[in-house]
Design a protein around this motif. Structure first.
Motif, PDB file in Angstrom:
ATOM      1  N   LEU A 137       0.835  -1.203   0.000  1.00  0.00           N
ATOM      2  CA  LEU A 137       0.000   0.000   0.000  1.00  0.00           C
ATOM      3  C   LEU A 137       0.871   1.255   0.000  1.00  0.00           C
ATOM      4  CD1 LEU A 137      -2.651  -1.242   2.564  1.00  0.00           C
ATOM      5  CD2 LEU A 137      -3.052  -0.793   0.137  1.00  0.00           C
ATOM      6  N   LEU A 138       1.944   1.209   0.763  1.00  0.00           N
ATOM      7  CA  LEU A 138       2.846   2.359   0.795  1.00  0.00           C
ATOM      8  C   LEU A 138       3.522   2.534  -0.567  1.00  0.00           C
ATOM      9  CD1 LEU A 138       4.439   1.705   4.299  1.00  0.00           C
ATOM     10  CD2 LEU A 138       2.790   3.490   3.708  1.00  0.00           C
ATOM     11  N   GLN A 139       3.850   1.392  -1.178  1.00  0.00           N
ATOM     12  CA  GLN A 139       4.536   1.442  -2.475  1.00  0.00           C
ATOM     13  C   GLN A 139       3.629   2.030  -3.555  1.00  0.00           C
ATOM     14  OE1 GLN A 139       5.547  -2.643  -2.522  1.00  0.00           O
ATOM     15  NE2 GLN A 139       7.525  -2.353  -1.499  1.00  0.00           N
ATOM     16  N   ILE A 140       2.359   1.622  -3.564  1.00  0.00           N
ATOM     17  CA  ILE A 140       1.465   2.163  -4.602  1.00  0.00           C
ATOM     18  C   ILE A 140       1.243   3.652  -4.357  1.00  0.00           C
ATOM     19  CG2 ILE A 140      -0.807   1.703  -3.532  1.00  0.00           C
ATOM     20  CD1 ILE A 140      -0.145   1.042  -7.191  1.00  0.00           C
ATOM     21  N   SER A 141       1.172   4.007  -3.079  1.00  0.00           N
ATOM     22  CA  SER A 141       0.989   5.416  -2.740  1.00  0.00           C
ATOM     23  C   SER A 141       2.184   6.233  -3.253  1.00  0.00           C
ATOM     24  CB  SER A 141       0.843   5.552  -1.221  1.00  0.00           C
ATOM     25  OG  SER A 141       0.699   6.895  -0.851  1.00  0.00           O
TER      26      SER A 141
END
Lengths: 96, 481, 483
Positions: C460-464
């Motif tokens: 989730l952090l990576q897509i953000s």
């Protein structure tokens, strides 16, 4: 299943809150709608599956039986307006 | 009227003797100032209610379930029982509603020389509530005060099947249950202090048939005696109601110890909707086979097994075995004494006779008694070797009980050694015969009782220290020749 | 100095180098607070306490402690306990409550050197996101003051005043508020952040989450507040991954699923729908693949969540009895006192919610409402788990609509609020979820909601970070022009 006004009244008593007739009416309406919606899911044979009551599947944990500090009495009583030097006060309870 | 029978089921609450509460690290110590053994968890403070289960409390409950021959749940789970009351800080009690720790067990009691099994419906673990105190008398008090020191203390509840048929069976069951739990060392089971509490569900029915009315729930019985008396009274009351053509109303009744009657209680306990559901803060935990085996390995020999062993191994009468094994401490004391002085019946006589008599008179627990098994054995050896008489031994025993002094020291200091020396005794007997010509005459006239009087006189002269057997021998010899 | 432009970790480095910067940060906070006062973001903003914390921090820096958030101002929602500092839950019931203990989150943030900037406004006890139940009035939306913020925490970050705020997400409130305010809202896996000291209303779903404008800030804060806590029996065991390190992975290919009936929410706004579709189109490039998949239960999640959360709230809030803390009404008998205390101390909305909770868990309705909802929960959980075995992430809008207009207290709510149509499923299943801000043609924010596997906050952090990099950049409301 239909929900009655008195069921809402009983539920309010069990939650120890007092509702106005208007609030009861609105709640009845909402509760009924949700129940109807839930009934639409009936066909999927939910009865055979296990209910999930927890946020995850990690097993519970245990603690060793070791005494830790309790709260100092002053802090215990600090948030109550109805206490003497040791105890909380409630309206008189007469049992029997 | 057809024959009626009494149907009783008991609900017994027992406080566990863990160091800390069920879900927080607060001490469970008795007698602290109000509200000094509390923390955000057991006070139910906003943001402070996350419970972390006490491992020892869980193991104690499993132990109890094993000892009561229950089937143990595969999962350790907790549910919330929701209701509002002043002694309940969170507005719910954490208990085991859906999966009690143990189910379907039994306890054996001995009644009228027979063994009877009382079924255990379930045993579960839960939190205790706080305590209501009153200012002045209940009537004059303007408000009630609440102390939460007991809130969160681990309790086990044991529910029997409706297998109990009399007040006496109820009393025997409770005693046996207490005995088992004390053997397990998981509770001190003091009814008077509230660490063991008992409610009874009572009804009357045609023998083997249907109930003749609803059952009543009887509360506030604070001793074994009041359980017995309360049930007796309630059974009689129900029989009377039925006899008069009435129906027993389903209600909660209160045992009034001072008046010796039961009274209907007001609304607090009216059956409510507790909305039990699994506590989302306490995810289930597997009770593994390994865990159960570890706990089982720690189980001590239980009263029923010990009772049977005492009959076989020591050849004791049923009554002795029953009294001795009822208390773990007493039977431990007994068996340790035997390792020093191996005469089971004699030791039993002393433990059940003198020791229990003195303990009861002083209302003392055996653990706090001054006399240790080694000392008792020493005393018994002195009797055996004729160093002292049995009668003197009782006096020495009393002194040991008082002071904790070694029996040999007492005997020596007070010069209580038995006089068995024939020359010494002959001198004294000669004197006694001189001084009691009337008795001598009576004896010769055939009044054998006179002999007893003369023995008494010898004992008096020797302050009880004369060896009675020897005295008899010598006296008889002198009188008959 | 424009502190809001500096990533938190960099700011912390500067503060460690030069603790005198704290005075500037203090001035900035005071200035901002004046600027945004009308928005009703804070229930407590206490300059004296901020200065006290800063003095304390200077001492710690002098002692050479490693403080990864040194001097970074962070707010806590006012249902997160702070020792001796009022914690009201936005309720009259707790308007005088000062907890005698700290929450896990406040302890961890303080250890890391963060400054408690204030306690933010919330719906009473954090229930829902409709702006009509806080005892202190609704927090207003910085983009349009006629509209609700949903949470003061989201508004605080949206105005640029704070880089980070911590708040609760039970059935999606944090994500909804973040979406309404155009900021990143993050809900970790259930159990990732300890609930110790959090006054939450539905224990099987409540989680602490983070609101930020920058993914890197989010990752830094998450590392601080995550971790096993032996005092929370549901706290996840095992080591916390390095979230900051996970942001270094720039090669990852994302397989993303979208429910084929994603637009079925009641009250779906046309702009939100169009905006979502447009973003879906934009997303599908380079490292991102998007596929539609059928989900059978997802769209019923909000019903189940409404029932379960109410039933748990009925029980969780039963400790408000006027005895040990909180508002107390005068009553002759004990039961009378309960009724008075709770009826006078709780809002109309909360009273109805608790009554609904009592109804659905009652003996008569346990099966058809409560148990059935918990069974639906199993279905939803399994369905999401299946989907996330095949895809890295599941994507939906965050809310069917942009921030609703504030409405009078008297207007009743729907108990199954369509606002939680998309957010409820992750809450029921305990999954991590993130909302990333979008802009609709009506110039109000909406959000893209991504849901990940349990324990996989990193994706989730990576897509953000990826979306950030693609320059779906945000122009935030200028605090100077708010009035």
């Amino acid at each position: 299943m239909k929900i009655s006004n008195s069921e809402i009244g009983n539920a309010a008593w069990d939650a120890r809150v007092k509702l106005t007739p208007g609030e009861v009416e609105h709640l009845l309406d909402c509760s009924q709608k949700i129940l109807q919606e839930l009934n639409l899911v009936q066909k999927d044979n939910l009865d055979s599956i296990k209910a999930t009551f927890f946020g995850h599947e990690q097993p519970g944990s245990l603690r060793e039986d070791i005494i830790t500090d309790s709260l100092p009495l002053a802090k215990v009583l600090a948030n109550s307006l109805y206490a003497d030097e040791f105890c909380f006060h409630v309206p008189k309870i007469i049992e029997e | 009227m057809p024959e009626m029978e009494t149907v009783v089921g008991l609900e017994v609450h027992v406080e566990l003797i863990t160091g800390t509460k069920l879900f927080c690290g607060c001490s469970t110590a008795f007698g602290a100032d109000p509200n000094t053994n509390v923390c955000p968890v057991c006070l139910g403070l906003p943001g402070g209610t996350l419970p972390v289960l006490n491992k020892r409390a869980a193991e104690f409950t499993i132990k109890a379930a094993q000892a009561l021959n229950c089937k143990i749940s595969e999962m350790l789970t907790f549910d919330r029982k929701n209701y509002f009351y002043a002694d309940l800080p969170k507005g719910y009690q954490i208990s085991q509603f859906f999966y009690p720790m143990g189910t379907n067990g039994d306890v054996e009691i001995n009644i009228d020389g027979e063994t009877k099994r009382i079924g255990i419906q379930q045993i579960h673990l839960e939190e205790d509530t706080g305590k209501l105190l009153h200012i002045g008398t209940i009537i004059s008090s303007p408000s009630s005060r609440v102390d939460f020191n007991r809130a969160g203390v681990p309790l086990i509840e044991i529910v029997t099947k409706p297998d109990i048929r009399s007040a006496e069976e109820a009393r025997l069951f409770l005693q046996r249950l207490r005995s088992i739990l004390r053997y397990l060392e998981i509770s001190d089971c003091k009814m008077e202090e509230g660490s063991m509490r008992c409610d009874a569900n009572i009804s009357i029915r045609v023998k083997g048939g249907d109930n003749l009315g609803d059952k009543t729930e009887l509360k506030n019985m604070n001793s074994f005696r009041s359980v017995y008396k309360g049930i007796e009274f309630e059974v009689a009351r129900q029989k009377q109601v039925i006899k008069e053509g009435g129906m027993v109303a389903p209600e909660t009744r209160h045992w009034d110890e001072s008046k010796g009657i039961t009274k209907a209680m007001r609304s607090k306990f009216v059956s409510a909707d507790y909305r039990c559901f699994p506590d989302p803060n306490l995810p289930p935990l597997d009770i593994t086979k390994e865990w159960l085996e570890t706990i089982k390995a720690e189980l001590p020999e239980l009263p029923a097994a010990r009772f049977k062993r005492f009959l076989l191994e020591y050849q004791l009468p049923v009554y002795d075995a029953e009294v001795l094994t009822n208390s773990k401490e007493l039977s431990d004391f007994y068996e340790v004494t035997l390792t020093y002085f191996n005469d089971p019946k004699t030791v039993s006589n002393w433990v059940m006779g003198e020791l229990l008599r003195l303990l009861n008179a002083a209302s003392l627990e055996i653990e706090k008694c001054n006399i240790r098994p080694e000392a008792l054995a020493k005393l018994l050896k002195m009797i055996d070797k004729n160093t002292i008489s049995g009668k003197i031994a009782k006096t020495v025993f009393e002194e040991m009980f008082e002071s904790g002094e070694d029996p040999e020291v007492i005997v020596k200091q007070r010069g209580l050694v038995q006089i068995s020396d024939e020359n010494a005794l002959e001198d004294i007997i000669f004197q006694v015969l001189e001084n009691n010509p009337k008795s001598v005459e009576d004896y010769h006239k055939g009044k054998k009782k006179a002999m007893g009087h003369l023995v008494g006189q010898v004992m008096k002269e020797t302050k009880g220290k004369a060896n009675p057997q020897k005295v008899n021998e010598i006296l008889k010899n002198k009188l008959d020749n | 100095m424009d502190f809001y432009k500096i990533p938190s970790q960099k700011l912390a480095g500067q503060v460690r180098e030069d603790p005198a910067l704290l005075d500037e940060i203090f001035a900035m906070l005071s200035h901002f607070h004046n600027e945004v006062e009308d928005l009703n973001i804070f229930i407590l903003f206490d300059p004296e306490n901020i200065q006290k914390e800063m003095t304390f921090l200077k001492e710690k820096i002098a002692k050479g402690k490693s403080l990864s958030l040194a001097g970074v101002p962070v707010s806590l929602e006012d249902n997160i306990c702070t020792e001796n500092i009022a914690t009201t839950c936005g309720s009259k019931m707790l308007s005088t409550y000062k907890p005698p203990f700290n929450s896990w989150a406040s302890e961890k943030l303080q250890e890391a050197g963060a400054i408690l900037a204030g306690k933010t406004n919330l719906e009473e006890f954090g229930v829902g996101c409709r702006g009509n139940s806080s005892f202190y009035g609704a927090a207003k939306n910085p983009w349009d003051q006629q509209r609700i913020a949903g949470k003061g925490a989201a508004a605080a970050v949206s105005t640029l005043m704070l880089p980070l705020s911590i708040a609760t997400d039970t059935i999606g409130e944090l994500r909804q508020a973040a979406s309404y305010c155009g900021v990143i809202g993050f809900r970790p896996t259930y159990g990732r952040v300890s609930r110790r000291g959090v006054i939450e209303y539905a224990s099987s779903m409540a989680q602490l989450g983070i609101i930020s404008r920058k993914t890197s800030d989010l990752a830094a804060a998450l590392e601080i507040i995550s971790g096993p806590d032996p005092q929370d029996p549901t706290s996840l065991k095992g080591e916390v991954p390095s979230y900051r390190a996970s942001l270094q992975n720039e090669e990852k290919v994302f397989k993303i699923a979208v429910p084929d009936n994603w637009d079925q929410a009641p009250g779906m706004e046309k702009d939100v729908k169009e905006c979502f579709l447009e973003q879906l189109h934009n997303l599908t490039a380079g490292r991102v693949q998007v596929e539609y998949i059928p989900l059978r239960y997802f769209h019923k999640a909000y019903l189940a969540a409404a029932v379960i959360s109410a039933a748990e709230a009925f029980s969780n809030l039963a400790n408000y009895d006027g005895v040990r803390f909180g508002y107390r009404g005068e009553g002759k008998s004990l039961q009378d006192m309960y009724i008075k205390s709770r009826s006078e101390g709780f809002s109309s909305k909360l009273k109805q919610f608790l009554t609904f909770g009592a109804l659905v868990s009652s003996g008569k309705h346990y099966e058809d409402y409560f148990l059935k909802s918990q069974r639906m929960r199993t279905r939803i959980k399994n369905e999401l788990a299946d989907c996330l075995e095949r895809y890295d992430l599941l994507l939906t809008p965050t809310t069917p609509f942009t921030a609703p207009l504030a409405k009078p207290d008297t207007e009743p709510d729907q108990l199954a609020d369509p606002a939680l149509f998309y957010t409820a499923a992750a809450s029921l299943a305990g999954l991590p979820a993130l909302t990333f801000p979008l802009y609709t043609s009506v110039k109000r924010p909406a959000g893209l909601q991504f849901m990940g596997k349990a324990g996989d906050e990193a994706s989730l952090l990576q897509i953000s970070a990826l979306l950030e990099e693609r320059g779906i950049s945000l122009s935030f409301p200028n605090p100077g022009s708010i009035k």
